[in-house]
Design an enzyme around this catalytic site. Structure first.
Site, PDB file in Angstrom:
ATOM      1  CG  ASP A 281      -2.220   0.840   0.916  1.00 46.37           C
ATOM      2  OD1 ASP A 281      -2.134   1.738   0.055  1.00 46.37           O
ATOM      3  OD2 ASP A 281      -3.269   0.606   1.542  1.00 46.37           O
TER       4      ASP A 281
HETATM    5  C1  BGC Z   1      -5.164   3.027  -0.226  1.00 44.30           C
HETATM    6  C2  BGC Z   1      -5.120   2.045  -1.379  1.00 44.30           C
HETATM    7  C3  BGC Z   1      -4.907   2.776  -2.679  1.00 44.30           C
HETATM    8  C4  BGC Z   1      -3.630   3.592  -2.581  1.00 44.30           C
HETATM    9  C5  BGC Z   1      -3.289   4.364  -3.834  1.00 44.30           C
HETATM   10  C6  BGC Z   1      -3.975   3.946  -0.245  1.00 44.30           C
HETATM   11  O1  BGC Z   1      -4.160   4.972   0.670  1.00 44.30           O
HETATM   12  O2  BGC Z   1      -5.220   2.354   0.998  1.00 44.30           O
HETATM   13  O3  BGC Z   1      -6.315   1.308  -1.399  1.00 44.30           O
HETATM   14  O4  BGC Z   1      -4.847   1.881  -3.741  1.00 44.30           O
HETATM   15  O5  BGC Z   1      -3.760   4.526  -1.514  1.00 44.30           O
HETATM   16  O6  BGC Z   1      -4.180   5.407  -4.028  1.00 44.30           O
END
Ligand code: BGC
Length: 749
Positions: A281
């Site tokens: 993540d």
């Molecule tokens: C989220 C993810 C997301 C990523 C990119 C993170 O804060 O938890 O689900 O894909 O950001 O935007």
């Protein structure tokens, strides 16, 4: 803390395109999907044919080039190596459709004008269809859009279990139930990956709250982990063959999930045979050597300079200092090249081109949405609305015009089509009927807490719940002076948002009072909730005779809703989670184990969602699997093919579903299992099968559900394996978890 830009909704003219290759997109096409639903969806295994080529490429790479492949060198891409024909690996969010293009080095929009996409119904809506064929359509349609944007990986589906109704991402996630979760996730992934792209199944795992998500250390006992939080991930790997998985922010049993040897190496790869890649993540990595050794492949994140990432310069330094072997580094690089070959981003094969924001895709969004709306209450058959004698309709509530494709914190979609409820009614009501619109309540937040929107350490935004007297009066007048009133209440994507959980289940912005006052002046009032997660609607539900639940329901959401209210669509959505009477009835809250502090213990164990309510005999407001129709169904002749089975056999259950009403309709046949004489603690009942079926008025159809006996297993912690207890099992068939119509007892030898 990450710094994301909160984007504003754009309301632009509707543009339509044609020429999409999706296989199923007609609004009123006769649906006979039940046969297709019965066939298991299987993904394509990663091919070994590229091994030798990949070895040769990796032999020629410098350590700097390898590091580039292993970490984000812009917001959503890793580096390529041009001289060796390695492209950038290009990713995009997300769950509601392909996210607008983001700048290469910060969260602001790239300002493109060709990145408009279809806005698809959110995860909760898709799960509420209880239709695996819809999940395939969702994935396949979205996969085509992803290709048209020239991306390789969709950061989706998001399949964490809905542990608490307060969860900020409940709208994005599917369900509180692991079986429904996996049955929706698998076809979605297969459909997506059919388009030469990778799914990235997230967030692995036990990421069930936004509060403290960056560091909270989740304690779950092994059986609960296996039975509740992992099945959808396991099926995504074993059945759908997902090519990538996203490691979550939080910790599990003391280790961050992006450097968690047990989860990434032992379970994901050794046990489940995962051959794809693990992507972090954004900003979820905390080490260099440890993260690679413990199973992560790509580090993604936000704040440039990107070479400062753990797998940027620190990796090059570690390699040069001999702290990590080249063999270890190569292992990860090879995995990445493998998936790039697999989706034809490398290898020069003809790759799917895709198409985006086409009329066909909008109609896919319509079709999915049309099966997601849940009819919660319909006393005296007030719905569908009979228009004879109706000259005016009051449309009340900010949610009648609120757009939800963008908003809040986290992934959204920039779209040219988002039909609001008001627009839907204007499109569908005869022009002779006057619409009296009144905003009713204002979406307002306390100024001092406004900054908390998306602040992960806060518990949700603070709303202003006093009604504006003039707005209230206007709504009352509109309701008084109209033959019918429809109130659109609920939430929106600023209130339900990634990075914060809600504080409580109360309807925000004074809606409760507004609803009561409108009901008092016009008894012919329909209450429509637009939301992605449970709310405390006990009182509203008592006072209104008609209650409809809809979601952040995609580009065509408003048209679908109007078609439901007017009877063109017979509602067939079923709740994918329990609507509690009050928050404290929910397991994480009844056990006082949410949100914890530095650490949180999932004290309710396996009794998540309806498992808790049913085992503890707590009456929910609306149970898991619940949803009414404009017709009625009878269940007849329930039987199994045999009485007794071995643990390797499959139980075939059949039941005749008779449409006993006057209109055609779809019913979701749900199969729950109980084992009251179990030697171990089990939930009162667990979902083990379901099938949606269209039955025309007055007719009957036989539904067959296959239950592999191994689905009845529990996770045996001592033996470290799934075990089917011998003895009797009651298979219960019904149209909600609390409306069981037939029971059959079988024996497992
Ligand atoms: C989220 C993810 C997301 C990523 C990119 C993170 O804060 O938890 O689900 O894909 O950001 O935007």
């Amino acid at each position: 803390m990450k710094n994301k830009i909160i984007t504003l909704s754009v309301a632009l003219a509707v543009l339509t395109f044609t020429g999409c290759k999706t296989k199923s997109n007609m609004v009123d096409a006769p649906v006979s999907s039940e046969n297709k639903q019965a066939v298991p969806f299987e993904g394509k295994e990663l091919s070994g044919e590229f091994d030798a080529t990949i070895d040769k490429i990796v032999d020629q790479m410098t350590v700097e080039e390898k590091s580039g492949v292993l970490h984000g060198t812009s917001m959503f891409n890793t580096a390529g190596v041009e001289r060796l024909g390695i492209p950038e690996l290009k990713m995009a969010d997300g769950p509601l459709g392909v996210r607008e293009e983001i700048s290469r080095d910060n969260w602001s929009s790239a300002g493109w004008d060709n990145d408009f996409a279809t806005y698809y119904p959110a995860g909760g809506a898709l799960a509420a269809t209880w239709n695996t064929e819809m999940a395939y359509t969702f994935g396949n349609s979205l996969g085509q859009e992803l290709r048209a944007r020239d991306k390789d990986m969709l950061l989706s589906p998001a399949i964490n279990i809905v542990r608490t109704p307060l969860g900020g991402r409940t709208y994005e996630y599917m369900s509180e139930d692991p079986f429904l979760n996996k049955k929706i996730a698998v076809p979605l992934i297969v459909g997506l990956q059919d388009n030469d792209v990778m799914a990235c199944v997230k967030h692995f795992a036990a990421n069930n709250q936004e509060t403290n998500r960056d560091f909270v250390d989740v304690q779950i006992d092994e059986r609960t982990l296996r039975e509740i939080y992992l099945p959808a991930f396991e099926a995504s790997i074993k059945e759908a063959k997902a090519y990538s998985v996203m490691g979550a922010y939080n910790k599990l049993r003391g280790e961050y999930l992006c450097e968690n040897d047990y989860m990434l190496n032992k379970i994901l790869r050794d046990e489940w045979g995962f051959k794809g890649i693990v992507v972090s993540d954004w900003n979820a990595v905390h080490s260099t050597v440890k993260t690679l050794k413990n199973g992560l492949d790509i580090e993604m994140g936000t704040n440039a300079p990107f070479d400062k990432f753990w797998l940027g310069q620190p990796l090059i330094d570690s390699a040069k200092a001999g702290k990590i072997s080249m063999e270890e580094i190569d292992k990860h690089v090879k995995r990445i090249l493998h998936v790039l070959f697999q989706v034809k981003a490398m290898g020069g094969k003809d790759r799917a081109k895709g198409s985006i924001a086409t009329e066909a895709h909008y109609q896919d969004a319509y079709k999915i949405a049309s099966e997601s709306v849940v009819l919660l209450k319909n006393d005296n058959n007030a719905l569908p609305l009979k228009l004879d004698g109706v000259k005016s309709v009051a449309v009340i509530g900010n949610n009648a015009t609120k757009k939800n494709a963008l908003g809040g914190f986290g992934a959204g979609v920039k779209t040219k089509r988002e039909i609001t409820p008001l627009e839907g009614l204007k499109n569908r009501l005869p022009s002779s009927i006057k619409i009296n619109y009144a905003e009713g309540y204002l979406e307002r937040y306390e100024e001092k807490n406004k900054g908390n929107l998306g602040n992960i350490t806060s518990n949700g935004p603070v709303t202003i719940d006093q009604l504006d007297p003039a707005k209230l009066q206007e709504a009352i007048e509109a309701a008084k002076n109209s033959d019918v009133a429809i109130i659109f209440a609920g939430s929106n994507r600023d209130y339900e948002t990634e990075a914060s959980d809600r504080r409580n289940l109360k309807l925000p912005f004074g809606q409760e009072e507004l609803i009561q006052k409108v009901l008092a002046v016009n008894p012919r009032t329909i209450v429509v909730m637009v939301a992605g997660a449970p709310f405390d609607i006990d009182d509203v539900s008592k006072k209104t005779s008609t209650l409809v639940w809809t979601w952040f329901n995609g580009s065509e959401g408003g048209n679908v809703l109007a078609d439901v209210l007017l009877g063109k669509i017979n509602p067939s959505g079923k709740l994918p989670w329990t609507m509690p009477k009050n928050l404290m009835d929910s397991p994480a809250h009844a056990t006082n184990s949410f949100p914890g502090g530095k650490s949180v213990t999932y004290a309710e164990g396996i009794l998540v969602g309806y498992r808790w309510f049913d085992t503890k005999n707590i009456t929910p407001l609306y149970p898991f699997g619940y949803g009414l129709s404009y017709t009625t169904f009878a269940f007849e002749n329930a039987k199994t093919d045999k009485k007794s089975y071995t643990a390797d056999e499959t139980i075939t259950v059949s039941v005749d579903i008779k449409n006993t009403g006057k209109v055609d309709g779809k019913e979701v046949v749900q199969l729950y299992m109980s084992k009251s004489d179990s030697k171990i603690t089990r939930a009162a009942q667990e979902l083990k099968g379901f099938q949606k079926v269209l039955v025309t008025a007055g007719n009957s159809k036989t539904v067959t559900i296959q239950v592999p006996a191994k689905e009845l297993a529990y996770y045996n912690v001592k033996a470290k394996k799934w075990t089917v207890e011998p003895g009797n099992y009651t298979l219960k068939l019904g149209n909600s978890s609390r409306d069981i119509q037939k029971e059959v007892i079988v024996t497992i030898k």
